[in-house]
Design an enzyme around this catalytic site. Structure first.
Site, PDB file in Angstrom:
ATOM      1  N   GLN A   1      -5.257   3.506  -0.393  1.00 15.04           N
ATOM      2  CA  GLN A   1      -6.075   2.904   0.668  1.00 15.04           C
ATOM      3  C   GLN A   1      -5.778   1.403   0.782  1.00 15.04           C
ATOM      4  OE1 GLN A   1      -8.301   4.647   2.747  1.00 15.04           O
ATOM      5  NE2 GLN A   1      -8.413   2.705   3.847  1.00 15.04           N
TER       6      GLN A   1
ATOM      7  N   ASP B   1       0.783   8.837   4.566  1.00 20.87           N
ATOM      8  CA  ASP B   1       0.482   7.764   5.527  1.00 20.87           C
ATOM      9  C   ASP B   1       1.723   7.399   6.346  1.00 20.87           C
ATOM     10  OD1 ASP B   1      -2.081   6.860   5.881  1.00 20.87           O
ATOM     11  OD2 ASP B   1      -2.052   5.482   4.173  1.00 20.87           O
TER      12      ASP B   1
ATOM     13  N   LYS C   1     -12.429  11.007   3.809  1.00 19.40           N
ATOM     14  CA  LYS C   1     -11.156  11.712   3.595  1.00 19.40           C
ATOM     15  C   LYS C   1     -11.323  12.805   2.543  1.00 19.40           C
ATOM     16  CE  LYS C   1      -8.355   7.802   5.016  1.00 19.40           C
ATOM     17  NZ  LYS C   1      -7.762   6.518   4.655  1.00 19.40           N
TER      18      LYS C   1
END
Ligand code: NDP
Length: 300
Positions: free
Chosen positions: A98, A121, A54
């Site tokens: 994460q 997200d 990422k």
């Protein structure tokens, strides 16, 4: 019939190019650099790989990448304090924590502490609610990527029968919401669904997000259907040598590709779309924060 292969890797590269071009213009015209903060707690090897990837792709798209790696023993209070600091940081337009988090942390609390406008997200309860009511939101990256692939292949999706196998908050449910938003007739199947093969055979669009290697067989698929395989499963591959493994999806590619009209491979299908959509969401969040027009085609 041999299915057309939906090349997610190539499509994701085009999305990343579009993002990079827009970022370039933001810098040149407005002096703005979109920034993505990624927070990793602990040393989970798979998470470390994702976070590295990422960060690399964020920089390649011309954006600023802020990585925060915290030891596994970090307290929940300290993580929440970092999230609040990032919420207040004007250089940060997207925040990703994460998952999974260590067991001593309440993941829902952490996610719901992220500013919804920076929740790239799309997991914050506000974004879930906005998506569910058809309002502008941040959309989870993997289902957004699947939607882009489906629209690219099929054009308008209205009226098509879509079956989503899997009802997770991360993939299955938001996928179903997006398909409903495009006026599909949507069925969500799961582990308690009766006669799953028959349910799948009714699908013009079949999305498998189960986490069971090669579970969906060719004879579960309606001839000509479009099959999106979200699954990423690592299985033993003794044919490659002792101790070797390979990645497979939730769909049995060999039999399914004989019946489907189009299918995503694993790897090289949905996987690359997820990070491309994370970059797209970061850019979208930045444009919204600055009151600038959003790039076309990167949101539902
Ligand atoms: P979860 O484990 O959270 O959810 C799996 C879902 O599948 C559940 O709803 C479960 O049903 C259902 N399920 C499990 N077994 C069966 C069965 N035998 N028949 C029917 N339904 C079943 O997984 P995720 O949604 O997080 O991920 C799904 C897959 O997608 C995984 O392989 C994951 O690695 C992959 N993934 C890939 C991404 C990418 O970037 N390509 C991103 C995210 C995930 P129930 O609710 O009843 O238990």
């Amino acid at each position: 019939m041999t299915a057309e292969i939906i090349d997610g890797k190539a499509f994701a590269a085009r999305v990343r190019e579009q993002v990079a071009a827009h970022v370039e213009r933001l810098k040149a015209d407005h002096g703005i650099t979109p920034g993505l903060a990624v927070v990793l707690v602990g040393e989970d090897p798979a998470s470390q790989v994702y976070v590295r990837s990422k960060g690399k792709q964020t920089v390649e798209a011309g954006m600023a990448s802020f990585e925060h790696k915290l030891p596994v023993e970090t307290s929940e209070a300290d993580l929440l304090a970092l999230v609040r600091k990032l919420n207040a940081d004007d250089d940060v337009h997207g925040i990703l924590v994460q998952l999974p988090l260590p067991a001593h942390m309440n993941a829902e609390l952490v996610i719901n502490t992220i500013d919804p406008a920076k929740d790239v997200d799309g997991f914050h309860i506000s974004n879930v609610g906005l998506l569910g009511t058809g309002q502008k939101s941040m959309v989870p990256c993997t289902p957004l990527g699947c939607l882009m692939l489906l629209r690219d292949r099929l054009g308008k999706l209205a009226g098509l029968n879509a079956v989503v196998v899997g009802r997770s908050n991360i993939v299955g449910k938001p996928m179903a919401q997006l398909l409903l938003g495009d006026s599909c007739t949507v069925t969500i199947a799961h582990s308690r669904t009766k006669d799953l093969p028959a349910v799948c055979r009714g699908a013009d669009i079949l999305v498998a997000a189960v986490g069971r290697p090669e579970m969906v067989k060719g004879d579960w698929i309606k001839p000509g259907a479009t099959v999106i395989d979200v699954g990423i499963n690592r299985i033993d591959a003794p044919e490659k040598g002792e101790g070797k493994s390979r990645l497979v999806g939730d769909v049995d590619f060999a039999s399914a590709s004989e019946v489907a009209g189009a299918i995503t491979p694993v790897p090289g299908g949905v996987g690359p779309m997820t990070i491309a959509c994370l970059l797209a969401n970061t850019l979208t969040a930045c444009c919204r924060a600055k009151g600038l027009p959003e790039p076309a085609g990167l949101t539902p």
